[in-house]
Design a protein around this motif. Structure first.
Motif, PDB file in Angstrom:
ATOM      1  N   ARG A 104       1.365  11.335   0.629  1.00 50.27           N
ATOM      2  CA  ARG A 104       0.302  11.876   1.391  1.00 50.27           C
ATOM      3  C   ARG A 104      -0.359  10.662   1.967  1.00 50.27           C
ATOM      4  NH1 ARG A 104       0.082  17.043   0.275  1.00 50.27           N
ATOM      5  NH2 ARG A 104       0.921  17.829  -1.782  1.00 50.27           N
ATOM      6  N   ASN A 105      -0.414   9.544   1.298  1.00 48.66           N
ATOM      7  CA  ASN A 105      -1.553   8.466   1.845  1.00 48.66           C
ATOM      8  C   ASN A 105      -0.658   7.586   2.959  1.00 48.66           C
ATOM      9  OD1 ASN A 105      -3.622   9.414   0.237  1.00 48.66           O
ATOM     10  ND2 ASN A 105      -3.138   8.126  -1.480  1.00 48.66           N
ATOM     11  N   GLY A 106       0.491   8.037   3.031  1.00 50.24           N
ATOM     12  CA  GLY A 106       1.341   7.363   4.136  1.00 50.24           C
ATOM     13  C   GLY A 106       2.336   6.338   3.781  1.00 50.24           C
ATOM     14  N   GLU A 107       2.833   6.501   2.521  1.00 54.47           N
ATOM     15  CA  GLU A 107       3.657   5.600   1.675  1.00 54.47           C
ATOM     16  C   GLU A 107       5.070   6.144   2.417  1.00 54.47           C
ATOM     17  OE1 GLU A 107       5.880   2.884   0.781  1.00 54.47           O
ATOM     18  OE2 GLU A 107       3.640   2.446  -0.174  1.00 54.47           O
ATOM     19  N   THR A 108       5.893   5.384   2.925  1.00 53.25           N
ATOM     20  CA  THR A 108       7.145   5.581   3.367  1.00 53.25           C
ATOM     21  C   THR A 108       8.303   4.962   2.581  1.00 53.25           C
ATOM     22  OG1 THR A 108       7.347   3.980   4.910  1.00 53.25           O
ATOM     23  CG2 THR A 108       6.383   5.875   5.701  1.00 53.25           C
ATOM     24  N   GLY A 109       7.887   4.032   1.761  1.00 58.64           N
ATOM     25  CA  GLY A 109       8.894   3.157   1.299  1.00 58.64           C
ATOM     26  C   GLY A 109       9.529   1.950   1.935  1.00 58.64           C
ATOM     27  N   ILE A 110       9.091   2.209   3.152  1.00 58.72           N
ATOM     28  CA  ILE A 110       9.479   0.747   4.226  1.00 58.72           C
ATOM     29  C   ILE A 110       8.887  -0.196   3.944  1.00 58.72           C
ATOM     30  CG2 ILE A 110       9.882   0.313   6.450  1.00 58.72           C
ATOM     31  CD1 ILE A 110      11.775   2.711   5.814  1.00 58.72           C
ATOM     32  N   VAL A 111       9.375  -1.534   3.918  1.00 60.27           N
ATOM     33  CA  VAL A 111       8.703  -2.704   3.285  1.00 60.27           C
ATOM     34  C   VAL A 111       8.022  -3.286   4.613  1.00 60.27           C
ATOM     35  CG1 VAL A 111      10.436  -3.370   1.690  1.00 60.27           C
ATOM     36  CG2 VAL A 111      10.756  -4.156   3.853  1.00 60.27           C
ATOM     37  N   LYS A 112       7.071  -4.108   4.248  1.00 63.75           N
ATOM     38  CA  LYS A 112       6.906  -5.033   5.541  1.00 63.75           C
ATOM     39  C   LYS A 112       7.478  -6.146   5.584  1.00 63.75           C
ATOM     40  CE  LYS A 112       1.951  -3.901   4.392  1.00 63.75           C
ATOM     41  NZ  LYS A 112       0.713  -4.265   3.861  1.00 63.75           N
ATOM     42  N   TRP A 113       8.104  -6.407   6.892  1.00 67.19           N
ATOM     43  CA  TRP A 113       9.316  -7.307   6.715  1.00 67.19           C
ATOM     44  C   TRP A 113       8.713  -8.703   6.888  1.00 67.19           C
ATOM     45  CZ3 TRP A 113      13.950  -6.187   6.041  1.00 67.19           C
ATOM     46  CH2 TRP A 113      15.028  -7.192   6.377  1.00 67.19           C
ATOM     47  N   GLU A 114       7.469  -8.974   7.052  1.00 65.74           N
ATOM     48  CA  GLU A 114       6.806 -10.333   7.323  1.00 65.74           C
ATOM     49  C   GLU A 114       6.634 -10.593   5.621  1.00 65.74           C
ATOM     50  OE1 GLU A 114       3.456  -7.394   7.582  1.00 65.74           O
ATOM     51  OE2 GLU A 114       5.460  -7.737   8.467  1.00 65.74           O
ATOM     52  N   GLU A 115       6.775  -9.874   4.873  1.00 61.37           N
ATOM     53  CA  GLU A 115       6.694 -10.097   3.423  1.00 61.37           C
ATOM     54  C   GLU A 115       7.988 -10.385   2.590  1.00 61.37           C
ATOM     55  OE1 GLU A 115       4.473  -7.372   1.293  1.00 61.37           O
ATOM     56  OE2 GLU A 115       2.443  -7.691   2.162  1.00 61.37           O
ATOM     57  N   VAL A 116       9.067 -10.302   3.502  1.00 62.14           N
ATOM     58  CA  VAL A 116      10.527 -10.466   2.978  1.00 62.14           C
ATOM     59  C   VAL A 116      10.816 -12.044   3.126  1.00 62.14           C
ATOM     60  CG1 VAL A 116      12.834  -9.770   3.107  1.00 62.14           C
ATOM     61  CG2 VAL A 116      11.035  -8.160   3.455  1.00 62.14           C
ATOM     62  N   GLY A 117      10.600 -12.617   1.966  1.00 56.31           N
ATOM     63  CA  GLY A 117      11.033 -14.121   2.175  1.00 56.31           C
ATOM     64  C   GLY A 117      12.306 -14.605   1.751  1.00 56.31           C
ATOM     65  N   ASP A 118      12.798 -15.781   1.948  1.00 60.87           N
ATOM     66  CA  ASP A 118      13.968 -16.156   1.373  1.00 60.87           C
ATOM     67  C   ASP A 118      13.974 -16.553  -0.078  1.00 60.87           C
ATOM     68  OD1 ASP A 118      14.952 -15.856   4.112  1.00 60.87           O
ATOM     69  OD2 ASP A 118      14.381 -17.837   4.638  1.00 60.87           O
ATOM     70  N   LEU A 119      15.230 -16.475  -0.632  1.00 62.86           N
ATOM     71  CA  LEU A 119      15.421 -17.145  -2.011  1.00 62.86           C
ATOM     72  C   LEU A 119      15.302 -18.521  -1.978  1.00 62.86           C
ATOM     73  CD1 LEU A 119      17.565 -14.661  -3.463  1.00 62.86           C
ATOM     74  CD2 LEU A 119      15.452 -14.582  -4.155  1.00 62.86           C
ATOM     75  N   ASP A 120      15.035 -19.011  -3.095  1.00 66.45           N
ATOM     76  CA  ASP A 120      15.349 -20.603  -3.362  1.00 66.45           C
ATOM     77  C   ASP A 120      16.346 -20.615  -4.225  1.00 66.45           C
ATOM     78  OD1 ASP A 120      15.440 -23.155  -4.293  1.00 66.45           O
ATOM     79  OD2 ASP A 120      13.159 -23.475  -4.308  1.00 66.45           O
TER      80      ASP A 120
END
Length: 476
Positions: free
Chosen positions: A37-53
């Motif tokens: 209801r508060n707008g959560e869609t489950g879609i991530v913020k792509w700018e937060e998707v970092g690479d693994l070390d």
């Protein structure tokens, strides 16, 4: 609170209470509805998707095996949990997928039991096998265990919760007809962690000295107990490990782990599922650049740390909002994935494994590959790519079956009366209605086409071997 929202939540609570679900679970589900209801869609913020070390976040199974021989004394601290809630609806099944035949007349479930019995006999100790069943699979699966005489000192099953489907846009529970199972859906396999605690099973395991759970999908017969991985986890004091395998172009949909980055600061590892990817970044997610590996859903978790995190009350799983249509009504299914639990732990690792530990069956194409001689049933009852195929340097077999005639298991079984030899096949495409009434050897890249309206028999080709690159056998 808005009166309509209050009424919807009241209906959800009453419906779930009517099925005997706990107040704690109901409150957790209602909090998920509030997120939507508060707008959560489950879609991530792509700018937060970092690479693994790769040097810190991952370790190869090869390296583990070179340093941790797999002392069997640690096996007394292991429990194996298999997800067994699936009906295989995408394959046209209405009963447990784990009960269909896979190798040598045995069902998936029987093979899994044989894997556990092999470990018990080899090391003379009891590694418990526990199934997480759904309300649709438990009774039939228990009957199968009784039939094959599988027994142990622990319960063989615990029941996954169920949640109501929610009608859009009000998010009130779906009502079709009294007792209609279509009104309900599983809450995703992320439900496993809360359910282990709520049933008391987690406490019972801990009280009896079990420290680690190996959890995997019931249809993945490559996911067997690995003493080396267990020893590594216990000696290195890891909380949560996820088995990953190198990605190929055939693995577009597999989830992947990433390092979350917020404001330039590296945070915890998280799981990214297909349903959470923004549409304009799907090409990047499905490609082989940023995400080199994908999750097999083979997970290793420290049970004591799991309990501690659950009791803290801040245990979080990423929400997956899954839109569906039921009897013409737009509904939402609110789900979670068990691998997303990785975000709650600090001592985590991605384990890079070979493809042998990942052999799932999600559709009839997979089913044909595993049933054929391209995959073998090994002495430890794992099902892996055959040695002959490996020695030939062949990778995963690519199969495409005409969905009109082969999508459902019953139709598949009717038409695949003789499973072809595919050990040296690289790809097979079947177009039209073809009855495999004769055992044939298929090699290389083969396309079989029946352009006519009626069914044709493979025996009409008059050959025992079909071998050619991109050769089309056309029935005339």
């Amino acid at each position: 609170m808005d009166p309509m929202i209050a009424e919807s939540e009241k209906l959800v609570r009453e419906k779930m209470l009517g099925e005997g679900l706990s107040q704690e679970f109901i409150s957790d589900f209602i909090s998920k509805i509030q997120e939507v209801r508060n707008g959560e869609t489950g879609i991530v913020k792509w700018e937060e998707v970092g690479d693994l070390d790769s040097s810190k976040d991952e370790i190869s199974l090869e390296k583990i095996e070179s340093e941790y021989p797999g002392d069997p004394k640690f096996l007394k601290e292991l429990v194996v949990i298999k997800l067994n809630g699936g009906l295989g609806t995408s394959m046209g099944l209405s009963g447990p997928k784990s009960l269909i035949e896979i190798k040598d007349g045995m069902s998936f479930l029987e093979v899994v039991c044989k894997q556990i019995e092999y470990i018990r006999q080899k090391y003379n100790l009891e590694v418990p096998l526990i199934l997480m069943d759904s309300f649709s699979t438990q009774d039939e699966s228990q009957a199968e265990l009784k039939k094959i005489k599988f027994s142990q000192n622990y319960p063989t099953s615990f029941l996954q919760h169920k949640v109501p489907r929610l009608v859009v846009p009000e998010l009130k529970p779906l009502e079709i007809s009294k007792g209609n199972s279509e009104e309900w859906c599983p809450p995703g396999h992320g439900d496993i962690w809360f359910t282990l605690l709520e049933t008391g099973l987690l406490d019972r395991l801990l009280e009896n000295g079990y420290k680690v759970a190996f959890v995997s999908n019931g249809d993945n017969l490559g996911a067997t107990v690995h003493p080396g991985i267990l020893e590594y986890i216990l000696k290195e004091n890891l909380d949560f490990c996820m088995e990953m395998t190198p990605k190929t172009l055939a693995d577009k949909k597999g989830g992947a782990i990433f390092r979350r980055v917020v404001g330039g600061e590296k945070k915890n590892l998280q799981l990214l599922e297909t349903a959470q990817v923004p549409s304009d970044h799907m090409h990047e997610f499905e490609g082989l650049g940023k995400f080199r590996t994908f999750s097999t859903n083979n997970l290793w978790i420290r049970l004591d740390v799991l309990k501690e995190k659950l009791l803290e009350g801040s245990f979080k799983l990423s929400l997956i909002v899954n839109p569906k249509k039921v009897e013409g009504k737009e509904v939402l299914q609110l789900e979670t994935a068990m691998g997303s639990a990785i975000q709650n732990f600090s001592n985590t690792k991605g384990l890079i494994i070979p493809r042998d530990r990942f052999a799932p069956v999600k559709k009839c194409e997979d089913y044909l590959v595993r049933r054929s001689d391209a995959y073998s049933l090994n002495p430890d009852f794992s099902v892996t790519m055959s040695e002959e195929r490996k020695k030939s340097g062949l990778g995963e077999l690519v199969i495409s079956l005409d969905e009109t005639y082969y999508k459902k298991v019953r139709d598949f079984t009717d038409r695949l009366q003789a499973i072809p030899s595919l050990v040296r096949c690289t790809s097979l495409k079947v177009e039209g209605d073809i009855l495999f009434d004769k055992k044939v050897i298929i090699e290389g890249d083969v396309i079989l086409i029946n352009p006519g309206p009626g069914q044709r028999k493979l025996s009409e080709l008059g050959v025992d071997r079909i071998s050619n690159d991109s050769l089309r056998f056309r029935f005339t």
